[in-house]
Design a protein around this motif. Structure first.
Motif, PDB file in Angstrom:
ATOM      1  N   SER A  32       0.922  -1.195   0.077  1.00 44.36           N
ATOM      2  CA  SER A  32      -0.021   0.095   0.140  1.00 44.36           C
ATOM      3  C   SER A  32       0.938   1.229   0.103  1.00 44.36           C
ATOM      4  O   SER A  32       1.912   1.442   0.809  1.00 44.36           O
ATOM      5  CB  SER A  32      -1.160  -0.092   1.155  1.00 44.36           C
ATOM      6  N   LEU A  33       0.580   2.415  -0.932  1.00 46.40           N
ATOM      7  CA  LEU A  33       1.300   3.484  -0.791  1.00 46.40           C
ATOM      8  C   LEU A  33       0.710   4.383   0.225  1.00 46.40           C
ATOM      9  O   LEU A  33       1.564   5.204   0.973  1.00 46.40           O
ATOM     10  CB  LEU A  33       0.862   4.194  -2.042  1.00 46.40           C
ATOM     11  N   ALA A  34      -0.514   4.098   0.838  1.00 45.11           N
ATOM     12  CA  ALA A  34      -0.984   4.764   2.124  1.00 45.11           C
ATOM     13  C   ALA A  34       0.000   4.716   3.266  1.00 45.11           C
ATOM     14  O   ALA A  34       0.268   5.822   3.905  1.00 45.11           O
ATOM     15  CB  ALA A  34      -2.187   4.307   2.458  1.00 45.11           C
ATOM     16  N   ASP A  35       0.622   3.703   3.575  1.00 43.71           N
ATOM     17  CA  ASP A  35       1.527   3.459   4.333  1.00 43.71           C
ATOM     18  C   ASP A  35       2.939   4.169   4.445  1.00 43.71           C
ATOM     19  O   ASP A  35       3.614   4.453   5.377  1.00 43.71           O
ATOM     20  CB  ASP A  35       1.833   1.917   4.835  1.00 43.71           C
ATOM     21  N   LYS A  36       3.319   4.433   3.127  1.00 43.13           N
ATOM     22  CA  LYS A  36       4.573   5.125   2.773  1.00 43.13           C
ATOM     23  C   LYS A  36       4.508   6.518   2.804  1.00 43.13           C
ATOM     24  O   LYS A  36       5.471   7.339   2.835  1.00 43.13           O
ATOM     25  CB  LYS A  36       5.007   4.646   1.460  1.00 43.13           C
ATOM     26  N   VAL A  37       3.301   6.989   2.786  1.00 40.01           N
ATOM     27  CA  VAL A  37       2.971   8.667   2.806  1.00 40.01           C
ATOM     28  C   VAL A  37       2.916   8.970   4.256  1.00 40.01           C
ATOM     29  O   VAL A  37       2.068   8.538   4.920  1.00 40.01           O
ATOM     30  CB  VAL A  37       1.925   8.969   1.976  1.00 40.01           C
ATOM     31  N   SER A  38       3.343   9.980   4.781  1.00 39.71           N
ATOM     32  CA  SER A  38       3.556  10.568   6.103  1.00 39.71           C
ATOM     33  C   SER A  38       2.453  11.801   5.899  1.00 39.71           C
ATOM     34  O   SER A  38       2.794  12.914   5.527  1.00 39.71           O
ATOM     35  CB  SER A  38       4.984  10.890   6.590  1.00 39.71           C
ATOM     36  N   ARG A  92      -0.873  14.176   8.377  1.00 37.56           N
ATOM     37  CA  ARG A  92      -1.142  14.251   9.773  1.00 37.56           C
ATOM     38  C   ARG A  92      -2.143  13.253  10.165  1.00 37.56           C
ATOM     39  O   ARG A  92      -1.918  12.869  11.372  1.00 37.56           O
ATOM     40  CB  ARG A  92      -1.891  15.550   9.563  1.00 37.56           C
ATOM     41  N   THR A  93      -2.861  12.671   9.580  1.00 37.50           N
ATOM     42  CA  THR A  93      -3.760  11.419   9.811  1.00 37.50           C
ATOM     43  C   THR A  93      -3.670  10.549   8.809  1.00 37.50           C
ATOM     44  O   THR A  93      -3.377  10.837   7.797  1.00 37.50           O
ATOM     45  CB  THR A  93      -5.128  12.064   9.989  1.00 37.50           C
ATOM     46  N   GLY A  94      -3.844   9.415   9.342  1.00 35.70           N
ATOM     47  CA  GLY A  94      -3.758   8.230   8.587  1.00 35.70           C
ATOM     48  C   GLY A  94      -5.290   7.780   7.827  1.00 35.70           C
ATOM     49  O   GLY A  94      -5.331   6.899   7.370  1.00 35.70           O
ATOM     50  N   ARG A  95      -6.064   8.930   7.695  1.00 31.85           N
ATOM     51  CA  ARG A  95      -7.212   8.615   7.069  1.00 31.85           C
ATOM     52  C   ARG A  95      -7.370   8.572   5.662  1.00 31.85           C
ATOM     53  O   ARG A  95      -6.295   9.282   4.919  1.00 31.85           O
ATOM     54  CB  ARG A  95      -8.307   9.610   7.560  1.00 31.85           C
ATOM     55  N   ARG A  96      -7.954   7.868   5.123  1.00 31.94           N
ATOM     56  CA  ARG A  96      -7.940   7.559   3.562  1.00 31.94           C
ATOM     57  C   ARG A  96      -8.552   8.937   2.687  1.00 31.94           C
ATOM     58  O   ARG A  96      -7.820   9.240   1.690  1.00 31.94           O
ATOM     59  CB  ARG A  96      -9.122   6.602   3.165  1.00 31.94           C
ATOM     60  N   LYS A  97      -9.306   9.793   3.407  1.00 27.40           N
ATOM     61  CA  LYS A  97      -9.904  10.845   2.838  1.00 27.40           C
ATOM     62  C   LYS A  97      -8.455  11.793   2.596  1.00 27.40           C
ATOM     63  O   LYS A  97      -8.131  12.651   1.737  1.00 27.40           O
ATOM     64  CB  LYS A  97     -10.912  11.659   3.599  1.00 27.40           C
ATOM     65  N   ASP A  98      -7.694  12.227   3.837  1.00 28.65           N
ATOM     66  CA  ASP A  98      -6.474  12.894   3.550  1.00 28.65           C
ATOM     67  C   ASP A  98      -5.522  12.444   2.852  1.00 28.65           C
ATOM     68  O   ASP A  98      -4.843  13.105   1.936  1.00 28.65           O
ATOM     69  CB  ASP A  98      -5.770  12.780   4.968  1.00 28.65           C
ATOM     70  N   TYR A  99      -5.402  11.000   2.563  1.00 31.00           N
ATOM     71  CA  TYR A  99      -4.555  10.495   1.404  1.00 31.00           C
ATOM     72  C   TYR A  99      -5.005  10.702   0.057  1.00 31.00           C
ATOM     73  O   TYR A  99      -4.176  11.300  -0.755  1.00 31.00           O
ATOM     74  CB  TYR A  99      -4.335   8.869   1.580  1.00 31.00           C
ATOM     75  N   LYS A 100      -6.119  10.601  -0.301  1.00 33.98           N
ATOM     76  CA  LYS A 100      -7.034  11.065  -1.688  1.00 33.98           C
ATOM     77  C   LYS A 100      -6.598  12.493  -1.891  1.00 33.98           C
ATOM     78  O   LYS A 100      -6.339  12.760  -3.100  1.00 33.98           O
ATOM     79  CB  LYS A 100      -8.376  10.679  -1.460  1.00 33.98           C
TER      80      LYS A 100
END
Length: 82
Positions: free
Chosen positions: A9-15, A17-25
């Motif tokens: 998952s790329l989501a884990d590689k991105v730092s 503020r929050t680990g929420r999917r919405k923030d990553y998108k």
């Protein structure tokens, strides 16, 4: 100390503020150059596609010509098929 589980998952590689999917998108939308595939990977795939196209073209040019509908006049098999 426990080891981290391997993930694709790329989501884990991105730092973020929050680990929420919405923030990553949202981050991915704002930073398309960082979120996409690496330049090396994209170049490798482009090279593979070009090679594949060249090989396909060579196969097509070397293939024998065949008649799909040979012209046979007067044969009893073709009469009355219309």
């Amino acid at each position: 100390m426990t080891r981290r589980k391997k993930t694709r998952s790329l989501a884990d590689k991105v730092s973020l503020r929050t680990g929420r999917r919405k923030d990553y998108k949202q981050w991915r939308h704002e930073n398309p150059d960082q979120a996409g595939p690496s330049k090396r990977f994209a170049a490798k795939k482009q090279k593979q596609r070009k090679l594949q196209a060249q090989r396909r073209l060579a196969r097509q040019q070397n293939a024998p010509d065949i008649e799909i509908h040979p012209a046979t006049k007067g044969s009893p098999d073709n009469e009355g098929t219309r």
